[in-house]
Enzyme design. Structure first.
Site, mmCIF file in Angstrom:
data_model
loop_
_atom_site.group_PDB
_atom_site.id
_atom_site.type_symbol
_atom_site.label_atom_id
_atom_site.label_comp_id
_atom_site.label_asym_id
_atom_site.label_seq_id
_atom_site.Cartn_x
_atom_site.Cartn_y
_atom_site.Cartn_z
ATOM 1 N N HIS A 24 1.311 -1.596 -0.222
ATOM 2 C CA HIS A 24 0.382 -0.043 0.145
ATOM 3 C C HIS A 24 1.250 1.785 -0.493
ATOM 4 C CE1 HIS A 24 -2.196 3.170 2.342
ATOM 5 N NE2 HIS A 24 -3.314 2.947 1.341
ATOM 6 N N SER A 25 0.487 1.874 -0.871
ATOM 7 C CA SER A 25 1.365 3.588 -1.031
ATOM 8 C C SER A 25 3.038 3.168 -1.387
ATOM 9 C CB SER A 25 0.854 4.610 0.460
ATOM 10 O OG SER A 25 1.477 5.932 0.095
#
Length: 243
Positions: free
Chosen positions: A77-78
């Site tokens: 994520h990210s």
């Protein structure tokens, strides 16, 4: 040998951020590992020496190798997209699928400031300056407001405010070396958060090129912290990649 889903969080977060996603994947029969990267989450006590991007990549490589995992689905994520790309480069024969959740997808030599497709050297310099300005002590990025990652439910806001921790600035500035091709040649999914899109970080521009070929493009109608605000849909798309 065993297959598994390894969930890699983004900046300021820890393995705790997957608490709504993990049980859904486990209920579907998947083995799930959600480690905290060095210096974050339950490993905050390892803030010194200041972790590098290589340290965070090694966290995941060492986990996969020590558990002797094969057919692994790496989910990032990210900022975690930087980490799983580096880990995939080192673990190519163990990785079955990569899942990028509103995440960076770097090429060899790129940083968290320079991974955005089509970015100019001037824009990279501006992003690096902005990142440095976010770290008053020159080393650690203080946690941001939950609203900035699309979280508004009061209970979730309280959860994030309690658990978010400072993130090491150097991991955003370190170049990622990918001597074995990084994500190239591996099946992968890109999941874009669309409401609102994370335009400041360039993720919609990444999603534009993550279509066809080795990519499976997906979207979720939510903000950036999809594992917090849309855990059921997030888990279903991870499970789709793991199937």
């Amino acid at each position: 040998m065993t297959s598994a889903v390894v969930l890699v969080h983004g900046a300021w977060h820890g393995g705790w951020c997957w608490d709504k996603v993990r049980p859904r994947l486990e209920a579907a029969g998947h083995r799930v590992l959600a480690p905290s990267l060095t210096g974050l989450g339950d490993r905050e006590h390892l803030r010194h020496p200041i972790p590098s991007l290589d340290t965070h990549v090694a966290d995941i490589v060492d986990l996969v190798e020590s558990e002797d995992l094969h057919g692994v689905v790496l989910v990032g994520h990210s900022y975690g997209g930087m980490v799983i790309t580096g880990a995939a480069d080192a673990l190519r024969d163990r990785v079955r699928h990569l899942v990028y959740l509103d995440a960076a997808v770097p090429a060899d030599g790129q940083t968290f400031a320079s991974f955005v497709p089509g970015i100019t050297p001037e824009d990279v310099a501006r992003r690096e300056a902005a990142f440095r300005s976010m770290a008053p002590d020159g080393a650690w990025l203080p946690p941001i407001s939950p609203a900035m990652v699309g979280v508004s439910d009061p209970e979730d806001v309280a959860w994030l405010q309690r658990c978010l921790r400072p993130h090491p600035l150097r991991t955003w500035l370190d170049p990622l070396r990918l001597p074995h091709g990084g994500h190239a040649g591996l099946p992968k999914t890109y999941v874009l958060a669309t409401n609102p899109p994370t335009t400041a970080m360039g993720y919609p521009r990444v999603a534009e090129i993550a279509r066809g070929g080795e990519w499976t493009p997906r979207e979720i109608d939510c903000g950036h912290d999809m594992m917090v605000v849309a855990p059921e849909r997030t888990a279903s798309l991870i499970a789709e990649a793991a199937a």
